[in-house]
Scaffold this motif. Structure first.
Motif, PDB file in Angstrom:
ATOM      1  N   GLY A 153      -2.048   3.612  10.212  1.00  0.00           N
ATOM      2  CA  GLY A 153      -0.869   4.110   9.503  1.00  0.00           C
ATOM      3  C   GLY A 153      -1.179   4.509   8.070  1.00  0.00           C
ATOM      4  O   GLY A 153      -0.677   5.526   7.582  1.00  0.00           O
ATOM      5  N   LEU A 154      -2.016   3.730   7.385  1.00  0.00           N
ATOM      6  CA  LEU A 154      -2.347   4.061   5.999  1.00  0.00           C
ATOM      7  C   LEU A 154      -3.229   5.301   5.911  1.00  0.00           C
ATOM      8  O   LEU A 154      -3.040   6.151   5.030  1.00  0.00           O
ATOM      9  CB  LEU A 154      -3.039   2.870   5.333  1.00  0.00           C
ATOM     10  N   LEU A 155      -4.208   5.421   6.815  1.00  0.00           N
ATOM     11  CA  LEU A 155      -5.076   6.606   6.787  1.00  0.00           C
ATOM     12  C   LEU A 155      -4.292   7.877   7.102  1.00  0.00           C
ATOM     13  O   LEU A 155      -4.509   8.919   6.469  1.00  0.00           O
ATOM     14  CB  LEU A 155      -6.223   6.427   7.774  1.00  0.00           C
ATOM     15  N   VAL A 156      -3.393   7.801   8.067  1.00  0.00           N
ATOM     16  CA  VAL A 156      -2.565   8.972   8.381  1.00  0.00           C
ATOM     17  C   VAL A 156      -1.703   9.352   7.184  1.00  0.00           C
ATOM     18  O   VAL A 156      -1.477  10.527   6.894  1.00  0.00           O
ATOM     19  CB  VAL A 156      -1.698   8.687   9.628  1.00  0.00           C
ATOM     20  N   ARG A 157      -1.231   8.354   6.458  1.00  0.00           N
ATOM     21  CA  ARG A 157      -0.404   8.619   5.281  1.00  0.00           C
ATOM     22  C   ARG A 157      -1.191   9.342   4.191  1.00  0.00           C
ATOM     23  O   ARG A 157      -0.635  10.153   3.446  1.00  0.00           O
ATOM     24  CB  ARG A 157       0.134   7.293   4.741  1.00  0.00           C
ATOM     25  N   LEU A 158      -2.492   9.062   4.087  1.00  0.00           N
ATOM     26  CA  LEU A 158      -3.310   9.679   3.047  1.00  0.00           C
ATOM     27  C   LEU A 158      -3.972  10.981   3.492  1.00  0.00           C
ATOM     28  O   LEU A 158      -4.525  11.695   2.659  1.00  0.00           O
ATOM     29  CB  LEU A 158      -4.411   8.708   2.615  1.00  0.00           C
ATOM     30  N   ALA A 203       0.824  -1.203   0.000  1.00  0.00           N
ATOM     31  CA  ALA A 203       0.000   0.000   0.000  1.00  0.00           C
ATOM     32  C   ALA A 203       0.862   1.259   0.000  1.00  0.00           C
ATOM     33  O   ALA A 203       0.565   2.225  -0.710  1.00  0.00           O
ATOM     34  CB  ALA A 203      -0.931  -0.002   1.209  1.00  0.00           C
ATOM     35  N   HIS A 204       1.943   1.270   0.769  1.00  0.00           N
ATOM     36  CA  HIS A 204       2.824   2.438   0.805  1.00  0.00           C
ATOM     37  C   HIS A 204       3.422   2.711  -0.578  1.00  0.00           C
ATOM     38  O   HIS A 204       3.478   3.869  -1.015  1.00  0.00           O
ATOM     39  CB  HIS A 204       3.942   2.212   1.827  1.00  0.00           C
ATOM     40  N   ARG A 205       3.873   1.653  -1.247  1.00  0.00           N
ATOM     41  CA  ARG A 205       4.440   1.848  -2.581  1.00  0.00           C
ATOM     42  C   ARG A 205       3.392   2.393  -3.549  1.00  0.00           C
ATOM     43  O   ARG A 205       3.688   3.278  -4.357  1.00  0.00           O
ATOM     44  CB  ARG A 205       5.011   0.524  -3.101  1.00  0.00           C
ATOM     45  N   LEU A 206       2.182   1.863  -3.461  1.00  0.00           N
ATOM     46  CA  LEU A 206       1.125   2.320  -4.357  1.00  0.00           C
ATOM     47  C   LEU A 206       0.751   3.763  -4.084  1.00  0.00           C
ATOM     48  O   LEU A 206       0.628   4.580  -5.012  1.00  0.00           O
ATOM     49  CB  LEU A 206      -0.098   1.414  -4.190  1.00  0.00           C
ATOM     50  N   TYR A 207       0.594   4.141  -2.821  1.00  0.00           N
ATOM     51  CA  TYR A 207       0.183   5.503  -2.489  1.00  0.00           C
ATOM     52  C   TYR A 207       1.281   6.513  -2.793  1.00  0.00           C
ATOM     53  O   TYR A 207       0.994   7.640  -3.217  1.00  0.00           O
ATOM     54  CB  TYR A 207      -0.217   5.586  -1.014  1.00  0.00           C
TER      55      TYR A 207
END
Length: 416
Positions: free
Chosen positions: A319-324, A182-186
């Protein structure tokens, strides 16, 4: 109307042209690499097997004994790898289904098909060499030596494959693998920071144009080759507005897109769509949240009742929501230099991400104070990292969780 082709030198168009072309053909290219590697290893094994008995350098060994060793190594390696693959895939699939049936990370690892390709090469080399020895009385010691080295290399890859398989059935490894993809995609999709106060551009009007429908069997839309569509729009002066995004299941009659001006465009659009039987990470940014939410939901089900697993999944969701939270998510429109939208693809907005990641889990967490408290802490953290004009959906869900927790667990509902 004059044609305004997308400027290939424009950094935004160039970046998307490369990105979507790469993402669109990543899966077919992987399949071709897999098949090609097996073919190359088999061809290399055949060539070396025919040339090996012709070597005259080095000490010589009895050809009869060498032939027996070669046949034993060849059939032994191929039998061993067949058994290992059968057992591993059964165990991995069973264990992955314990998390979510949509989790298919292990079988996409390159080590899986690389090990099988090398094993095929070793098998072909050993059998070909054994047959090529024929009626010779002696053969160079380099031939059985090479067979031994290749067999040891294949065994080393099998061990690595087993370690990968054992890791893939562990919860922490599965969650980390999902988050890493997910990090690579975002980081590839959302390169611009979010500017507070800016609203997403309105979708293009749909009153005119030709409706393109899906006419094939049911399939999952895995990717859209936007680069090819931009070229098509430039050549024929079109505007293509998709109604479906990667990750959508297409059934017969589903409206795929609307093309302006009108015409028979179905055959022109179909080559730009990559479909398959399951969702992939290539162009589906909502998939990581779906997988993590599914893992949490299964853990919170009465049959499993494992709230600690749900908490670990919520850690990755946070972690993913904070990243977005501070990224510009409006990345689905592709304009030409004149400002005309040539291609538009629906992409998830902030509310959609929060809904997919939190809503189902928060409802299921009602029966677990541990999971409900972790959901509340997730929303508190997200509220702190989210720009003000994006906080409404987060704040609404936080109030709902607070009310549910205070009503259901009044004695323990205190935030540390």
């Amino acid at each position: 109307m004059p044609d305004h082709p997308p400027d290939p030198a424009h950094p935004w168009v160039r970046r998307w042209r490369w990105r979507w072309r790469t993402a669109s053909f990543r899966r077919p290219t992987r399949a071709m690499r897999r098949d090609l590697s097996q073919l190359v290893c088999a061809a290399a094994g055949l060539g070396l097997g025919l040339l090996g008995p012709l070597i005259t350098a080095g000490p010589r060994a009895d050809a009869g004994r060498v032939g027996g060793v070669l046949f034993t190594l060849g059939f032994g390696v191929i039998s061993l790898v067949s058994i290992i693959y059968s057992v591993l895939f059964l165990v991995v699939q069973f264990s992955a289904s314990a998390f979510t049936p949509r989790l298919s990370l292990f079988r996409q690892e390159p080590i899986v098909w690389r090990t099988f390709a090398l094993t095929i090469g070793v098998f072909v080399f050993c059998i070909t060499s054994g047959l090529a020895i024929g009626s010779r009385k002696t053969v160079s010691i380099l031939v059985p030596g090479a067979a031994m080295v290749l067999s040891l290399l294949a065994l080393g890859l099998m061990r690595t494959l087993q370690m990968k398989a054992f890791d893939s059935i562990q919860l922490g490894h599965a969650l980390t693998a999902i988050a890493a993809r997910a990090h690579r995609l975002y980081d590839t999709l959302y390169v611009r920071p979010y500017v507070p106060g800016t609203a997403a551009a309105p979708p293009p009007p749909e009153a005119t144009g030709t409706v393109v429908r899906w006419t094939g069997p049911s399939a999952v839309l895995q990717a859209v080759n936007v680069a090819a569509l931009l070229d098509l729009a430039r050549e024929r002066d079109l505007s293509v507005a998709f109604h479906v995004s990667p990750g959508t299941t297409l059934t017969e009659g589903t409206v795929i897109a609307r093309v302006t001006p009108g015409g028979a465009w179905e055959k022109a659009l179909r080559p730009a769509l990559v479909t398959g039987v399951e969702r992939t990470f290539d162009q589906d940014p909502e998939l990581p949240f779906r997988l993590l939410a599914d893992i949490a939901l299964r853990a919170l089900s009465p049959a499993v009742n494992d709230p600690a697993t749900a908490v670990e999944a919520l850690d990755r969701i946070e972690g993913l929501l904070v990243r977005l939270a501070d990224r510009d998510l409006d990345v689905g429109r592709f304009d030409d230099p004149a400002g005309r939208t040539r291609v538009s693809v629906p992409v998830p907005d902030w509310d959609r991400y929060v809904r997919t990641a939190v809503d189902d889990v928060a409802l299921a967490a009602t029966g677990s104070p541990m999971a409900l408290r972790r959901t509340r802490d997730l929303l508190h953290t997200l509220l702190e990292h989210t720009p003000e004009d994006r906080r409404a959906p987060v704040r609404e869900r936080l109030h709902q969780v607070e009310r549910t927790g205070g009503r259901t667990y009044p004695l323990v509902w205190t935030r540390p």
